[in-house]
Design a protein around this motif. Structure first.
Motif, PDB file in Angstrom:
ATOM      1  N   GLY A  33       0.794  -1.224   0.000  1.00 35.83           N
ATOM      2  CA  GLY A  33       0.000   0.000   0.000  1.00 35.83           C
ATOM      3  C   GLY A  33       0.819   1.263   0.000  1.00 35.83           C
ATOM      4  N   SER A  34       0.495   2.138   0.934  1.00 40.72           N
ATOM      5  CA  SER A  34       1.065   3.493   0.954  1.00 40.72           C
ATOM      6  C   SER A  34       2.553   3.510   1.295  1.00 40.72           C
ATOM      7  CB  SER A  34       0.275   4.323   1.957  1.00 40.72           C
ATOM      8  OG  SER A  34       1.072   5.336   2.486  1.00 40.72           O
ATOM      9  N   GLY A  35       2.974   2.677   2.219  1.00 39.97           N
ATOM     10  CA  GLY A  35       4.406   2.617   2.541  1.00 39.97           C
ATOM     11  C   GLY A  35       4.865   3.653   3.548  1.00 39.97           C
ATOM     12  N   SER A  36       3.927   4.172   4.371  1.00 43.69           N
ATOM     13  CA  SER A  36       4.359   5.180   5.349  1.00 43.69           C
ATOM     14  C   SER A  36       5.273   4.568   6.413  1.00 43.69           C
ATOM     15  CB  SER A  36       3.163   5.887   5.987  1.00 43.69           C
ATOM     16  OG  SER A  36       2.451   5.018   6.830  1.00 43.69           O
ATOM     17  N   ASN A  37       5.056   3.305   6.756  1.00 40.86           N
ATOM     18  CA  ASN A  37       5.967   2.662   7.716  1.00 40.86           C
ATOM     19  C   ASN A  37       7.359   2.493   7.108  1.00 40.86           C
ATOM     20  OD1 ASN A  37       4.731   1.766  10.411  1.00 40.86           O
ATOM     21  ND2 ASN A  37       3.124   1.325   8.930  1.00 40.86           N
TER      22      ASN A  37
ATOM     23  N   ALA B 251       5.589  -4.453   5.809  1.00 45.44           N
ATOM     24  CA  ALA B 251       5.036  -3.147   6.160  1.00 45.44           C
ATOM     25  C   ALA B 251       3.783  -2.930   5.322  1.00 45.44           C
ATOM     26  CB  ALA B 251       6.073  -2.057   5.902  1.00 45.44           C
ATOM     27  N   GLY B 252       2.676  -3.512   5.796  1.00 48.46           N
ATOM     28  CA  GLY B 252       1.436  -3.419   5.037  1.00 48.46           C
ATOM     29  C   GLY B 252       1.417  -4.355   3.850  1.00 48.46           C
TER      30      GLY B 252
ATOM     31  N   ILE C 118       4.238  -5.633  11.258  1.00 45.17           N
ATOM     32  CA  ILE C 118       3.545  -4.694  12.154  1.00 45.17           C
ATOM     33  C   ILE C 118       2.053  -4.869  11.972  1.00 45.17           C
ATOM     34  CG2 ILE C 118       3.578  -2.717  10.539  1.00 45.17           C
ATOM     35  CD1 ILE C 118       4.210  -1.044  13.196  1.00 45.17           C
ATOM     36  N   HIS C 119       1.336  -4.831  13.090  1.00 40.89           N
ATOM     37  CA  HIS C 119      -0.118  -5.032  13.054  1.00 40.89           C
ATOM     38  C   HIS C 119      -0.786  -3.937  13.890  1.00 40.89           C
ATOM     39  CE1 HIS C 119      -3.864  -7.193  12.639  1.00 40.89           C
ATOM     40  NE2 HIS C 119      -4.074  -6.947  13.917  1.00 40.89           N
ATOM     41  N   PRO C 120      -1.913  -3.379  13.388  1.00 43.90           N
ATOM     42  CA  PRO C 120      -2.519  -2.242  14.085  1.00 43.90           C
ATOM     43  C   PRO C 120      -3.473  -2.628  15.215  1.00 43.90           C
ATOM     44  CG  PRO C 120      -3.612  -2.567  11.992  1.00 43.90           C
ATOM     45  CD  PRO C 120      -2.519  -3.598  12.064  1.00 43.90           C
TER      46      PRO C 120
ATOM     47  N   HIS D 112      -1.426   4.821  13.366  1.00 44.61           N
ATOM     48  CA  HIS D 112      -0.345   4.966  12.380  1.00 44.61           C
ATOM     49  C   HIS D 112       0.828   5.775  12.931  1.00 44.61           C
ATOM     50  CE1 HIS D 112      -1.540   3.618   8.222  1.00 44.61           C
ATOM     51  NE2 HIS D 112      -0.239   3.588   8.180  1.00 44.61           N
TER      52      HIS D 112
ATOM     53  N   GLU E  34       2.759   3.556  15.043  1.00 45.47           N
ATOM     54  CA  GLU E  34       3.451   2.527  14.250  1.00 45.47           C
ATOM     55  C   GLU E  34       4.801   3.028  13.768  1.00 45.47           C
ATOM     56  OE1 GLU E  34       0.125  -0.342  12.274  1.00 45.47           O
ATOM     57  OE2 GLU E  34       0.711   1.377  11.087  1.00 45.47           O
TER      58      GLU E  34
HETATM   59  C1  GRF Z   1      -0.332  -0.427   8.807  1.00 45.67           C
HETATM   60  O1  GRF Z   1      -1.430   0.033   9.507  1.00 45.67           O
HETATM   61  C2  GRF Z   1       0.090  -1.792   9.293  1.00 45.67           C
HETATM   62  O2  GRF Z   1      -0.170  -1.996  10.646  1.00 45.67           O
HETATM   63  C3  GRF Z   1      -0.748  -2.727   8.462  1.00 45.67           C
HETATM   64  O3  GRF Z   1      -0.816  -2.103   7.206  1.00 45.67           O
HETATM   65  C4  GRF Z   1      -0.654  -0.690   7.345  1.00 45.67           C
HETATM   66  C5  GRF Z   1       0.434  -0.265   6.419  1.00 45.67           C
HETATM   67  O4  GRF Z   1       0.525   1.147   6.325  1.00 45.67           O
HETATM   68  N1  GRF Z   1      -0.170  -4.042   8.480  1.00 45.67           N
HETATM   69  P1  GRF Z   1       1.656   1.793   5.435  1.00 45.67           P
HETATM   70  O5  GRF Z   1       1.552   1.183   4.023  1.00 45.67           O
HETATM   71  O6  GRF Z   1       2.985   1.517   6.068  1.00 45.67           O
HETATM   72  O7  GRF Z   1       1.332   3.264   5.407  1.00 45.67           O
END
Ligand code: GRF
Length: 195
Positions: free
Chosen positions: A10-14, A89-90, A110-112, A173, A176
């Motif tokens: 997805g977005s990759g903010s982590n 990471a997502g 990582i899990h929310p 987030h 995270e």
């Molecule tokens: C995060 O909320 C993570 O916990 C879950 O997917 C999301 C990924 O967010 N596993 P991002 O792509 O890192 O913005």
């Protein structure tokens, strides 16, 4: 030294938060490549901007897991880039034993939510439905279960009375982005030094 292959859908903010922690010197690690099962995922665009190899991995014919030929290719790609550690990471696929055995004890996720509470999809909505007064995020080693595996770091957030899923997930987030670098630095500090 942690030579990290990042996996995301997805977005990759982590991922970006981890890259920034490395850049600022608070995390002693390297990112060797960024792999996504979705060729249009913004995580790949972030990787191109940050100068990391950005790789689309076609995971067909499977829809929800990384298995078969794609799994073999993933292992080859990680090794070709000098990777020795995997950060999910997502990444919206289940990791199977081939990859877990190739990088035994070296795959984290990582899990929310505050695991073991609310594993699986829509963890924020699960917390709201359960009327939880707090939730958060968990960084954990990956085993062959869904969001099981030994916990490394957790961070807590309150659930507020007027929270929507979106407002709650936004709060999670932020935590995270701190939790992932903290967990990786804990692991990095136990690694042999780079030569
Ligand atoms: C995060 O909320 C993570 O916990 C879950 O997917 C999301 C990924 O967010 N596993 P991002 O792509 O890192 O913005």
């Amino acid at each position: 030294m942690l030579n990290i292959a990042i996996f995301g859908s997805g977005s990759g903010s982590n991922y970006q938060a981890i890259a920034e922690a490395i850049e600022s010197g608070t995390l002693n690690a390297r990112i060797v490549c960024v792999i996504s099962d979705s060729k249009d995922a913004f995580i790949l665009e972030r990787a191109r901007r940050l100068g990391h190899p950005a790789i689309h991995l076609d995971c067909a014919p499977f829809k929800t897991k990384l298995d078969g030929e794609a799994e073999t290719r993933a292992i080859e790609i990680i090794r070709a880039h000098g990777g020795n550690f995997i950060v999910l990471a997502g990444f919206m696929r289940i990791i199977k034993s081939g990859l877990l055995n190739a990088f035994a004890g070296r795959v984290v996720n990582i899990h929310p939510s505050l695991l073991p509470n609310f594993p699986g999809l829509e963890a924020g909505q699960q917390a709201l439905n359960a009327g939880a007064s707090k939730t958060g995020c968990t960084v954990h080693f990956v085993d062959d279960g869904i969001d099981t595996g030994p916990i490394i770091v957790q961070r807590t957030v309150p659930v507020l009375p007027d929270d929507t899923e979106e407002s709650l997930m936004n709060r999670i987030h932020i935590e995270e982005h701190i939790a992932y670098s903290t967990a990786l630095q804990q692991i990095a500090s136990r690694e042999p030094c780079a030569v």
